[in-house]
Design a protein around this motif. Structure first.
Motif, PDB file in Angstrom:
ATOM      1  N   CYS A  21      29.831  18.007  33.903  1.00 47.80           N
ATOM      2  CA  CYS A  21      28.387  17.753  33.979  1.00 47.80           C
ATOM      3  C   CYS A  21      27.896  17.940  35.418  1.00 47.80           C
ATOM      4  CB  CYS A  21      28.090  16.341  33.478  1.00 47.80           C
ATOM      5  SG  CYS A  21      26.334  15.949  33.357  1.00 47.80           S
ATOM      6  N   SER A  23      29.172  19.736  37.741  1.00 47.17           N
ATOM      7  CA  SER A  23      29.263  21.140  38.139  1.00 47.17           C
ATOM      8  C   SER A  23      28.184  22.012  37.480  1.00 47.17           C
ATOM      9  CB  SER A  23      30.646  21.704  37.833  1.00 47.17           C
ATOM     10  OG  SER A  23      30.862  21.788  36.444  1.00 47.17           O
ATOM     11  N   ARG A  24      27.608  21.556  36.381  1.00 50.03           N
ATOM     12  CA  ARG A  24      26.540  22.313  35.723  1.00 50.03           C
ATOM     13  C   ARG A  24      25.175  22.089  36.360  1.00 50.03           C
ATOM     14  NH1 ARG A  24      27.169  23.040  29.307  1.00 50.03           N
ATOM     15  NH2 ARG A  24      29.288  23.826  29.277  1.00 50.03           N
ATOM     16  N   GLU A  26      22.083  22.173  38.746  1.00 48.76           N
ATOM     17  CA  GLU A  26      21.534  23.147  39.690  1.00 48.76           C
ATOM     18  C   GLU A  26      20.430  22.551  40.559  1.00 48.76           C
ATOM     19  OE1 GLU A  26      20.274  26.570  37.501  1.00 48.76           O
ATOM     20  OE2 GLU A  26      22.280  26.934  36.686  1.00 48.76           O
ATOM     21  N   HIS A 111      21.909  18.090  30.609  1.00 47.94           N
ATOM     22  CA  HIS A 111      23.300  17.699  30.360  1.00 47.94           C
ATOM     23  C   HIS A 111      23.443  16.197  30.619  1.00 47.94           C
ATOM     24  CE1 HIS A 111      23.750  21.997  30.632  1.00 47.94           C
ATOM     25  NE2 HIS A 111      23.421  21.980  31.915  1.00 47.94           N
ATOM     26  N   PHE A 127      25.867  18.602  26.230  1.00 47.13           N
ATOM     27  CA  PHE A 127      25.445  19.696  27.098  1.00 47.13           C
ATOM     28  C   PHE A 127      24.397  20.557  26.396  1.00 47.13           C
ATOM     29  CE2 PHE A 127      29.757  18.589  28.424  1.00 47.13           C
ATOM     30  CZ  PHE A 127      29.529  18.306  29.753  1.00 47.13           C
ATOM     31  N   ASP A 128      23.478  21.057  27.191  1.00 46.46           N
ATOM     32  CA  ASP A 128      22.440  21.969  26.701  1.00 46.46           C
ATOM     33  C   ASP A 128      21.530  21.317  25.662  1.00 46.46           C
ATOM     34  OD1 ASP A 128      23.328  24.214  28.284  1.00 46.46           O
ATOM     35  OD2 ASP A 128      25.052  24.290  26.932  1.00 46.46           O
TER      36      ASP A 128
END
Length: 158
Positions: A21, A23-24, A26, A111, A127-128
């Protein structure tokens, strides 16, 4: 992307989903836990995820009932706080919210890793899915408004 859900019930699985999570992310990370004891935020592996995120302009909001453990056991996290204080804020929850016992990490409102109770490892990673993050994001926003300043470079002695 299609919504993905991963239940977990062990520390290893929690750590794996949490790092995924993180690392996803941004743009924005919002983290809540009573004390972050099981999060391993002071490890080199987590620092290696958070440093590029912060360098890329991402922001972190971290909220705890107590920041004592972070101050004592997470020098790498405190170093990031010192270097990226303009993008990284820690707060301590108000006394009237200390009864809250869940734990979660929200990345970009898309996420989520959530432990249903901070004393247990059972939880799920989603996620997503903006819909799945919405309730935790709203709760976090309300808690954040009531929270007091927590860790910052001068209190950590840095």
């Amino acid at each position: 992307m299609e919504r993905q859900v991963f239940p977990f019930s062990s520390r290893q699985a929690f750590q794996q989903q949490l790092r995924l999570c993180l690392s996803r992310a941004e743009r924005r990370l919002r983290l809540f836990d009573p004390d972050f004891a099981l999060w391993d935020l002071g490890t080199g592996e987590v620092e290696a995820i958070l440093r590029p995120f912060l360098l890329g302009g991402g922001g972190i909001a971290l909220l705890a009932h107590s920041d004592a453990l972070l101050e004592r056991q997470c020098p790498r996290l405190l170093r990031l706080l010192t270097q990226f204080g303009h993008r990284f804020e820690c707060r301590v929850s108000s006394k009237n919210l200390r009864h809250l016992t869940d734990s979660f990490c929200i990345a970009d409102d898309l996420h989520l890793v959530r432990r249903f109770h901070s004393d247990h490892l059972r939880g799920e990673a989603v996620f997503d899915s903006e819909a799945d993050t919405r309730l935790c994001a709203e709760r976090f926003a309300g808690m954040w408004l009531e929270a007091e300043p927590g860790l910052h470079p001068s209190t950590a002695g840095l």
